[in-house]
Design an enzyme around this catalytic site. Sequence first.
Site, PDB file in Angstrom:
ATOM      1  N   ALA A 240       0.815  -1.208   0.000  1.00 54.77           N
ATOM      2  CA  ALA A 240       0.000   0.000   0.000  1.00 54.77           C
ATOM      3  C   ALA A 240       0.859   1.271   0.000  1.00 54.77           C
ATOM      4  CB  ALA A 240      -0.939  -0.011   1.198  1.00 54.77           C
ATOM      5  N   HIS A 241       0.199   2.400  -0.099  1.00 54.31           N
ATOM      6  CA  HIS A 241       0.862   3.698  -0.181  1.00 54.31           C
ATOM      7  C   HIS A 241       1.762   3.984   1.018  1.00 54.31           C
ATOM      8  CE1 HIS A 241      -2.610   5.748   2.108  1.00 54.31           C
ATOM      9  NE2 HIS A 241      -2.980   4.505   1.933  1.00 54.31           N
ATOM     10  N   ASN A 242       2.936   4.523   0.722  1.00 59.25           N
ATOM     11  CA  ASN A 242       3.884   4.976   1.737  1.00 59.25           C
ATOM     12  C   ASN A 242       4.539   3.862   2.555  1.00 59.25           C
ATOM     13  OD1 ASN A 242       1.785   7.378   1.386  1.00 59.25           O
ATOM     14  ND2 ASN A 242       3.750   8.241   1.986  1.00 59.25           N
TER      15      ASN A 242
END
Lengths: 347, 347, 347
Positions: A240-242
């Site tokens: 997922a993001h980051n």
Amino acid sequence: MEFSAKKIAEYLNGSVEGNKNTKVSNVSSINDATPGSLTFLANPAYAQFLYTTKASIVLINKDFKIEKPVNCTLIRVDDAYNSLAKILELYNKYLPEKKGVSKLAYISKSAKIGKNTYIGEFAYVGENTIIGDNVKIHPQSYIDYNVKIGDNTKIYPGTKIFDRSVIGKDCIIHAGAVIGSDGFGFAREADKNFKKIAQIGNVVIEDNVEIGANTTIDRATFGSTIIKKGTKLDNLIMIAHNVVIDKNTVIAAQSGISGSSKVGKNCMIGGQVGISGHLNIEDNVKIAAQAGIGSNIKKDKTIMGSPAIDASNYKKSYVHFKNFQRIINKIEELESEINTLKKKKKK
Amino acid sequence: MEFSAKKIAEYLNGSVEGNKNTKVSNVSSINDATPGSLTFLANPAYAQFLYTTKASIVLINKDFKIEKPVNCTLIRVDDAYNSLAKILELYNKYLPEKKGVSKLAYISKSAKIGKNTYIGEFAYVGENTIIGDNVKIHPQSYIDYNVKIGDNTKIYPGTKIFDRSVIGKDCIIHAGAVIGSDGFGFAREADKNFKKIAQIGNVVIEDNVEIGANTTIDRATFGSTIIKKGTKLDNLIMIAHNVVIDKNTVIAAQSGISGSSKVGKNCMIGGQVGISGHLNIEDNVKIAAQAGIGSNIKKDKTIMGSPAIDASNYKKSYVHFKNFQRIINKIEELESEINTLKKKKKK
Amino acid sequence: MEFSAKKIAEYLNGSVEGNKNTKVSNVSSINDATPGSLTFLANPAYAQFLYTTKASIVLINKDFKIEKPVNCTLIRVDDAYNSLAKILELYNKYLPEKKGVSKLAYISKSAKIGKNTYIGEFAYVGENTIIGDNVKIHPQSYIDYNVKIGDNTKIYPGTKIFDRSVIGKDCIIHAGAVIGSDGFGFAREADKNFKKIAQIGNVVIEDNVEIGANTTIDRATFGSTIIKKGTKLDNLIMIAHNVVIDKNTVIAAQSGISGSSKVGKNCMIGGQVGISGHLNIEDNVKIAAQAGIGSNIKKDKTIMGSPAIDASNYKKSYVHFKNFQRIINKIEELESEINTLKKKKKK
């Protein structure tokens, strides 16, 4: 491709026992090998098969003691498994190599393409994208604008790499992987509708990383989602993001890591593991398959279960779980004994 | 893209504290920001970083009290997190926009294409398909025959949308998603072979839905698999045939919903959740990550575990599971005490 | 497409009760049917809907007793569910069929293409590949070099099939599936870096196999990963290198099987199941959804849980797990009773 025992022994710095001219064109496992194939014996549990295998050549450790006559040619080496790996690599080099830039690819005029690259049919390379030397972009791949791809990296068919992604050298991105899709970020509004949070970050993949088929790595909301040097991701994984994954970590298929979590160096993560968001998994952590991680994990831990706990603790508890009916029976017995004791008392 | 503190404050209806001419070209998080970047402070746990951040501009709530001198320019706003979201959206608008219909796309003559659409290279649009205005069909997407796609919808590269699918307005379908593949329906015959049940239904996706990368949504056996208005699906999700998901529900990555199940409005479903077939999950249900749902769930419930039960019950039971060895020890102690009591009795 | 009750009854060897000229153009379920649609009644639990359905025609078992007047035309058949399946198949045959070899496909000159094949736009067919008769290769598919594909097989858009794969007759490979990507094999070196083990094997898929959308099947390290006759895999499944799955097994979505494991004939494996490497799952085994398999499973077993155990045992233990707080309360009660008994003793 056919190789003689002599040639293979030379390549591996090994010595032949038997016919030096025996030839093989294939690699098999020792228990189901056919004539004309090479196999290896590394695991002692398979030693019995040495005397019955139909393989023509067997790679075997220098110190292995033969107890019965064998029908095959042996090649003695320092480490049979490593030698096999070298043979597989050699075989791979003889496979046809794809070269050249197809006229059926779309390449933006502003893209910079390195030397000796392969760009296959129906591949797309966007504006200002920079492709290093010896890169192989297989057919139907999508490389968006402002992407950088380092030397020697292989991009398999149907991979999608979105704008501003940075991919290192010597990486392998398998078919259907998606790198740089939007993070899953929404704000719930008063009317229960979700408003999308724009995802303006990117994905950075360092050198020598392998990304499995149909795996997805979302771009950061802002900043970067990062996969560091030497890390290996299997198929159908979700990053997922980051998220940041440090060096030389391996993650098996179908695992997922939620937004903003960090995973340390040299971790080994089994298949179908889930890691919640905003967590810190430190270096050298081992996570059993299907575990669910809901809290930070200190370095060197081995964990299991959902929610995951120390693996040896989990295993002990699970043994009791399996015996739960017997435990309940025991409790009922104790209860009845207490009742008997109480009655006696009254008498 | 560079913006001054003055311009950003105007855009956000905020007020500048510090140098109005400070410029930023990037967005970072407060703890790892670099000069030239904008950040925000919404979570009080990060307040300490305000005094050390290298960001040039920080968005901050109107009522936040500063305790030490800061090195950056502040912009005071009503809600720092919402303001950040607005900035991200603004940034996104400045990114290059793709336009026009590529000559390298295949578009059936009978397809109807709206105004101001983008159709990228190697995209396929089938017969009688109707594409709304401002739709973006990225390269290598596949839109089959008799599909309808509403205005402003974005279809990312490599998406496959099968015949007779209906996609609403303002939807986002991420790369590699498959919409309208056959449902998994077979009848076992006397000879143990499986006979395929023909899947003649379709998929209907209402307005403002987001579908994640490599997610798959199967067509109905007959009738429709339906995703209603405002619902958001993350990556690598599986939605089986004849499932209906109501409005404004969010589902995290790698979850799967089996055939003919219904999911209510405003549900929040974690990652790697599995829902069996023919179930009814009512409105506002919350399901913890990795839960396995094998029965109907009443509205407003929060559930956990596999098979899932009430979350607070699950958590209590899991605490005891972790302590199982100690509980067994306790039972053994009680047993020995009873034995002692019994012996005394005899005396 | 419109069919009359008379024509449908003839096709199904059934008999009409009511208006023989009633026409339908659609198939619905009995509880939400609209006029002009055909439905069926097979499950007695839905019998109530027979008297209120808005469907125009209902397929019904010969021996079903009607208790109230009905508004629709009935068609009496031997088996209503089987008859419905036949109608779905008939409907399917009337859908437009894709034909011909697109000028926008890339087909290597050395590939051999059978009769009556469909090869869609932007599809890629590599060197020396052999495509059987009546094969349908949908747009944007990738078929590498030296692949063999048997007669009547359907390859949906965006599928990738790598070099030396062998696909049988009458198979269906759904969109985005990846067949023959590298196995996940690495050797950890002294410096903690991973060295890739070359993966030189292939994938063999026998006749009449169905592979779901975005499912990935890795090639063998050497030898073959094999899916045998009649087996059906759902979407987003992961099959690792050197796995062998025997005949007529069904596996639901998002399950994963690790390297070198064998799965027997006629097994039924639920969704999100994980099977560790080097295991042997024998014939007719049933595995509940989300189970985690860490050891060999004998034939005919039904298992559940992670790690999986006998399903009936798991269910019993899980009932106690749910009641764990009450069990703890009971233990505490017993403890206090024992303490009371001990005190009385002392008196």
